[in-house]
Design a protein around this motif. Structure first.
Motif, mmCIF file in Angstrom:
data_model
loop_
_atom_site.group_PDB
_atom_site.id
_atom_site.type_symbol
_atom_site.label_atom_id
_atom_site.label_comp_id
_atom_site.label_asym_id
_atom_site.label_seq_id
_atom_site.Cartn_x
_atom_site.Cartn_y
_atom_site.Cartn_z
ATOM 1 N N ALA A 1 -1.236 8.689 6.300
ATOM 2 C CA ALA A 1 -0.071 9.126 5.521
ATOM 3 C C ALA A 1 1.216 8.547 6.113
ATOM 4 C CB ALA A 1 -0.006 10.648 5.483
ATOM 5 N N SER A 2 1.298 8.479 7.450
ATOM 6 C CA SER A 2 2.470 7.878 8.108
ATOM 7 C C SER A 2 2.599 6.403 7.742
ATOM 8 C CB SER A 2 2.368 8.009 9.631
ATOM 9 O OG SER A 2 2.340 9.361 9.997
ATOM 10 N N CYS A 3 1.457 5.698 7.757
ATOM 11 C CA CYS A 3 1.469 4.274 7.363
ATOM 12 C C CYS A 3 1.965 4.104 5.930
ATOM 13 C CB CYS A 3 0.069 3.671 7.490
ATOM 14 S SG CYS A 3 -0.429 3.295 9.167
ATOM 15 N N VAL A 4 1.458 4.963 5.033
ATOM 16 C CA VAL A 4 1.866 4.885 3.622
ATOM 17 C C VAL A 4 3.368 5.136 3.486
ATOM 18 C CG1 VAL A 4 1.656 5.998 1.354
ATOM 19 C CG2 VAL A 4 -0.402 5.467 2.690
ATOM 20 N N LEU A 5 3.858 6.202 4.114
ATOM 21 C CA LEU A 5 5.279 6.547 3.993
ATOM 22 C C LEU A 5 6.191 5.489 4.616
ATOM 23 C CD1 LEU A 5 5.122 10.372 4.726
ATOM 24 C CD2 LEU A 5 5.699 9.290 2.553
ATOM 25 N N LEU A 6 5.863 5.062 5.835
ATOM 26 C CA LEU A 6 6.727 4.090 6.527
ATOM 27 C C LEU A 6 6.767 2.743 5.809
ATOM 28 C CD1 LEU A 6 5.865 4.890 10.247
ATOM 29 C CD2 LEU A 6 8.032 5.304 9.082
ATOM 30 N N THR A 7 5.591 2.234 5.434
ATOM 31 C CA THR A 7 5.578 0.928 4.759
ATOM 32 C C THR A 7 6.265 1.011 3.393
ATOM 33 O OG1 THR A 7 3.321 1.371 3.973
ATOM 34 C CG2 THR A 7 3.540 -0.005 5.936
ATOM 35 N N VAL B 1 10.095 0.996 4.021
ATOM 36 C CA VAL B 1 10.608 -0.318 4.436
ATOM 37 C C VAL B 1 10.606 -1.281 3.253
ATOM 38 C CG1 VAL B 1 10.213 -2.316 5.935
ATOM 39 C CG2 VAL B 1 9.959 -0.018 6.855
ATOM 40 N N ILE B 2 9.531 -1.261 2.450
ATOM 41 C CA ILE B 2 9.473 -2.159 1.282
ATOM 42 C C ILE B 2 10.571 -1.805 0.285
ATOM 43 C CG2 ILE B 2 8.077 -2.832 -0.724
ATOM 44 C CD1 ILE B 2 5.597 -2.375 1.169
ATOM 45 N N LEU B 3 10.742 -0.507 0.003
ATOM 46 C CA LEU B 3 11.759 -0.079 -0.963
ATOM 47 C C LEU B 3 13.182 -0.343 -0.465
ATOM 48 C CD1 LEU B 3 10.180 3.275 -2.175
ATOM 49 C CD2 LEU B 3 10.473 1.190 -3.512
ATOM 50 N N ILE C 1 18.202 -3.401 2.799
ATOM 51 C CA ILE C 1 18.929 -3.060 4.040
ATOM 52 C C ILE C 1 18.386 -3.874 5.206
ATOM 53 C CG2 ILE C 1 19.389 -1.205 5.713
ATOM 54 C CD1 ILE C 1 19.215 0.770 3.356
ATOM 55 N N PHE C 2 17.024 -3.994 5.259
ATOM 56 C CA PHE C 2 16.396 -4.639 6.411
ATOM 57 C C PHE C 2 16.387 -6.165 6.327
ATOM 58 C CE2 PHE C 2 14.207 -0.447 6.119
ATOM 59 C CZ PHE C 2 14.692 0.082 7.307
ATOM 60 N N PHE C 3 16.408 -6.729 5.113
ATOM 61 C CA PHE C 3 16.388 -8.182 4.900
ATOM 62 C C PHE C 3 15.220 -8.855 5.620
ATOM 63 C CE2 PHE C 3 20.941 -6.996 4.572
ATOM 64 C CZ PHE C 3 21.110 -7.271 3.219
ATOM 65 N N TRP D 1 6.681 -10.806 5.941
ATOM 66 C CA TRP D 1 6.611 -9.445 6.480
ATOM 67 C C TRP D 1 6.460 -8.419 5.365
ATOM 68 C CZ3 TRP D 1 5.150 -9.090 11.143
ATOM 69 C CH2 TRP D 1 5.514 -10.072 12.068
ATOM 70 N N ILE D 2 7.095 -8.693 4.244
ATOM 71 C CA ILE D 2 6.948 -7.795 3.090
ATOM 72 C C ILE D 2 5.509 -7.833 2.582
ATOM 73 C CG2 ILE D 2 7.697 -7.389 0.702
ATOM 74 C CD1 ILE D 2 9.711 -6.543 2.830
ATOM 75 N N CYS D 3 4.907 -9.034 2.572
ATOM 76 C CA CYS D 3 3.497 -9.150 2.161
ATOM 77 C C CYS D 3 2.590 -8.384 3.112
ATOM 78 C CB CYS D 3 3.073 -10.625 2.114
ATOM 79 S SG CYS D 3 3.748 -11.534 0.733
ATOM 80 N N ILE D 4 2.839 -8.512 4.392
ATOM 81 C CA ILE D 4 2.025 -7.811 5.396
ATOM 82 C C ILE D 4 2.173 -6.298 5.234
ATOM 83 C CG2 ILE D 4 1.845 -7.326 7.875
ATOM 84 C CD1 ILE D 4 2.487 -10.354 8.299
#
Length: 198
Positions: free
Chosen positions: A61-67, A70-72, A76-78, A83-86
């Protein structure tokens, strides 16, 4: 002669009934022993299985929420597209593992000795052995992200336009590849075997 045959038949029928009764008694004893064994295993292993299940759910669940975050919030992160694909691959693989873990838990427990609770079917149940695979499963998503990123570069060159459409399609394919990472890796192994002719 008929009397002797009749007596012999009655005697055999009586023996058959005795055997059936004995088989029924043995079957009840075996079932009782099986239930006692399951109860012992529950007392010993259920706490460990529950805590391992909670750990698996927490990690996935942490992996799902964090990724997802970051994708959404990539504006902000640019992050670069690779990295977005990964991250998308990890997201897909984590979702797939989470669903699988929940389904297995719903089916029951499998103890270390292979006994299953509450029933033998369905056969896919949550166990300590399979929990390690669920924890490692997001790593397959990393591989999926690489395959999609470099696959798109190899098969057809892509460029990210100002609206980010190419990036969004790569995210889509990476999540999809992550969801089916296990199957995709099996298919790629088959393709590789066919290429080298083994």
């Amino acid at each position: 002669m008929d009397n002797e045959n009749s007596n012999e038949i009655k005697k055999l029928q009586s023996q058959v009934l005795d055997l059936e009764q004995e088989i029924e008694n043995i079957s009840k004893k075996v079932q009782k022993l099986h239930i006692e064994k399951i109860e012992q295993l529950l007392a010993i292993e259920e706490t460990m299985l529950k805590s391992r299940f909670r750990l698996v759910i927490l990690i996935l669940a942490s992996c799902v929420l964090l990724t997802s975050l970051v994708i959404l919030l990539n504006y902000i992160f640019f992050l670069e597209v690779i990295w977005i694909c990964i991250l998308s691959g990890i997201l897909g693989s984590s979702i797939s593992a989470l669903i699988s873990a929940l389904q297995r838990k719903a089916n029951g427990w499998e103890f270390k000795n292979g006994l299953k609770y509450p029933n033998d079917s369905p056969k896919d149940k949550f166990s300590i052995r399979i929990s390690s695979f669920f924890i490692i499963r997001p790593i397959l998503g990393i591989l999926s992200g690489f395959i999609i990123y470099y696959g798109f570069q190899t098969i057809g060159s892509f460029k990210i336009n100002s609206e980010g459409l190419e990036e969004s399609s790569l995210v889509f394919w990476s999540i999809l590849a992550g969801l089916f990472a296990k199957s995709m890796i099996e298919k790629l192994k088959d393709v590789f075997k066919n290429l080298i002719g083994s």
